[in-house]
Design a protein around this motif. Structure first.
Motif, PDB file in Angstrom:
ATOM      1  N   GLU A   1      62.782   0.923  43.437  1.00  0.00           N
ATOM      2  CA  GLU A   1      61.937   2.004  43.471  1.00  0.00           C
ATOM      3  C   GLU A   1      60.888   2.150  42.462  1.00  0.00           C
ATOM      4  OE1 GLU A   1      64.221   5.373  45.791  1.00  0.00           O
ATOM      5  OE2 GLU A   1      64.648   5.472  43.846  1.00  0.00           O
ATOM      6  N   HIS A   2      59.560   2.309  42.898  1.00  0.00           N
ATOM      7  CA  HIS A   2      58.450   2.463  42.030  1.00  0.00           C
ATOM      8  C   HIS A   2      57.367   3.221  42.705  1.00  0.00           C
ATOM      9  CE1 HIS A   2      57.791  -0.549  45.081  1.00  0.00           C
ATOM     10  NE2 HIS A   2      56.371  -0.495  44.861  1.00  0.00           N
ATOM     11  N   TYR A   3      56.334   3.539  41.831  1.00  0.00           N
ATOM     12  CA  TYR A   3      55.121   4.315  42.441  1.00  0.00           C
ATOM     13  C   TYR A   3      53.838   3.532  41.961  1.00  0.00           C
ATOM     14  CZ  TYR A   3      55.361   7.308  38.577  1.00  0.00           C
ATOM     15  OH  TYR A   3      55.564   7.771  37.119  1.00  0.00           O
ATOM     16  N   HIS A   4      52.674   3.953  42.352  1.00  0.00           N
ATOM     17  CA  HIS A   4      51.399   3.633  42.002  1.00  0.00           C
ATOM     18  C   HIS A   4      50.708   4.856  41.569  1.00  0.00           C
ATOM     19  CE1 HIS A   4      52.800  -0.287  43.487  1.00  0.00           C
ATOM     20  NE2 HIS A   4      52.809   0.216  44.821  1.00  0.00           N
ATOM     21  N   GLU A   5      50.070   4.708  40.386  1.00  0.00           N
ATOM     22  CA  GLU A   5      49.101   6.135  39.875  1.00  0.00           C
ATOM     23  C   GLU A   5      47.977   6.003  40.631  1.00  0.00           C
ATOM     24  OE1 GLU A   5      51.111   7.554  35.784  1.00  0.00           O
ATOM     25  OE2 GLU A   5      49.505   5.872  35.804  1.00  0.00           O
ATOM     26  N   GLU A   6      47.543   4.802  41.024  1.00  0.00           N
ATOM     27  CA  GLU A   6      46.028   4.811  41.385  1.00  0.00           C
ATOM     28  C   GLU A   6      45.921   4.252  42.775  1.00  0.00           C
ATOM     29  OE1 GLU A   6      43.530   5.921  39.581  1.00  0.00           O
ATOM     30  OE2 GLU A   6      44.728   6.375  38.010  1.00  0.00           O
ATOM     31  N   HIS A   7      46.628   3.656  43.274  1.00  0.00           N
ATOM     32  CA  HIS A   7      46.727   2.915  44.443  1.00  0.00           C
ATOM     33  C   HIS A   7      47.475   3.478  45.790  1.00  0.00           C
ATOM     34  CE1 HIS A   7      45.643  -0.138  41.557  1.00  0.00           C
ATOM     35  NE2 HIS A   7      44.597  -0.754  42.657  1.00  0.00           N
ATOM     36  N   THR A   8      46.774   3.617  46.968  1.00  0.00           N
ATOM     37  CA  THR A   8      47.521   3.661  48.157  1.00  0.00           C
ATOM     38  C   THR A   8      47.909   2.356  48.782  1.00  0.00           C
ATOM     39  OG1 THR A   8      46.326   5.743  48.707  1.00  0.00           O
ATOM     40  CG2 THR A   8      46.847   4.597  50.455  1.00  0.00           C
ATOM     41  N   GLU A   9      49.038   2.623  49.274  1.00  0.00           N
ATOM     42  CA  GLU A   9      49.863   1.279  50.197  1.00  0.00           C
ATOM     43  C   GLU A   9      50.112   1.616  51.588  1.00  0.00           C
ATOM     44  OE1 GLU A   9      52.836  -2.217  49.087  1.00  0.00           O
ATOM     45  OE2 GLU A   9      52.652  -0.221  47.846  1.00  0.00           O
TER      46      GLU A   9
END
Length: 342
Positions: A233-241
């Motif tokens: 599990e992870h997330y991106h602070e700047e990127h939409t996926e």
């Protein structure tokens, strides 16, 4: 049933799921445009439209002044003219059309289905101008309403599109055999499976548009793999996926909810959304769009160059250690919680 916003295109940026065929649908002639992402739902990062129609249906010569476009063939055959070069695209072929490039198409199969995505957020509204709202999910056998010249002119005034009255390019279309991705924002086509191939464990990721091609606005990557384990599990602070399932089945987790994607299903995961995925079929194929395109270093850090065209029979080493060593320069916040297959 997932609590994610489903079956309708939201009017603001949130995580949302659309099942195959759902979205905003507009009919023009015999062609059906199904909008699955627009400027409002992605905050002007990327738009996605599925175009379907029958043999002989076409779209006139036009260009986008500010938006780059990617075209992926889902079903059938498409004759595509890019900058006066004519190509015959078949299932899995891909074309990239940078801003300012004139292009047009003609469908050559009785059921052709094409996925078009554009950067920025001002292209997809053209279909609501040239077409009419449609309550069915498949294009009709006969034309419903042919767009008038006035409608095309209005679309040119309201969306990032400029239409031309030039005649169709004469000559035989070329089969797509190219396998090279240029290093700049230039038009190109790619044969199925071609691109920059990187292997990560038991999965193959093929970069078909890089950040250099899109001036940093997005990347387009096709991922293939066998039934396996979930990534952390992870997330991106700047990127939409964006995830779109092409073949097989994928389980995704977004904001703690479990979602199963089948072919044609779409999931939008904006920045700061915790997510993970697992491939659940013996052969699974999906594509991802990441906007902005500056997430490319992650794939190049985790993956190793790969010469073959199908994922390895025995998993390659998964170099997540390299990712952990470079977290300070990658937009990746890892929470763990799901096993990584060695």
């Amino acid at each position: 049933m997932s609590n994610l916003f489903t079956n309708n295109l939201p009017n603001h940026k949130i995580p949302y799921l659309l099942r195959n065929g759902e979205g905003e649908r507009y009919i023009f002639g015999r062609q059906l445009a199904t909008i699955i992402a627009n400027g409002k739902s992605t905050e002007n990062l990327v738009e996605m439209v599925i175009l379907s129609g029958g043999k002989g249906d076409s779209f006139p010569t036009h260009k986008h002044l500010h938006s780059h476009e990617g075209i992926y063939i889902l079903h059938g055959r498409l004759e595509l003219v890019i900058a006066n070069k004519k190509y015959l695209l078949t299932e899995g072929n891909y074309a990239y059309v940078p801003a300012g490039t004139e292009h047009s198409y003609k469908m050559l199969s009785h059921r052709t289905q094409v996925l078009s995505f554009t950067s920025k957020g001002n292209v997809s509204q053209l279909y609501s101008v040239i077409g009419e709202p449609y309550d069915r999910f498949v294009h009709p056998p006969k034309a419903v309403n042919e767009p008038s010249i006035e409608k095309f002119e209005k679309a040119s005034r309201t969306a990032d599109v400029e239409f031309f009255c030039d005649g169709y390019v004469i000559g035989t279309s070329q089969l797509v055999e190219n396998g090279e991705v240029p290093e700049e924002a230039a038009p190109y086509v790619l044969d199925t499976g071609e691109g920059i191939r990187l292997v990560t464990g038991d999965q193959l990721h093929t970069l078909m548009t890089t950040q250099a091609n899109s001036n940093g606005e997005f990347i387009f990557v096709v991922s293939e793999g066998p039934k396996g384990e979930a990534i952390p599990e992870h997330y991106h602070e700047e990127h939409t996926e964006i995830f779109f399932c092409i073949e097989g089945q994928v389980t995704l987790w977004a904001n703690g909810e479990e979602i199963t994607l089948s072919p044609g299903d779409f999931l939008h995961v904006p920045a700061n959304t915790v997510h993970s995925y697992r491939m659940d079929s013996h052969y699974t194929k999906m594509f991802g769009i990441l906007a902005t395109g500056l997430f490319e270093p992650f794939f190049r850090t985790l993956g190793d160059d790969y010469d073959d065209y199908i994922f390895p029979s025995e998993p390659a080493p998964l170099r997540f250690d390299r990712v952990l060593q470079n977290l300070d320069i990658l937009d990746l916040k890892v929470l763990g919680g799901r096993p990584v297959k060695d």
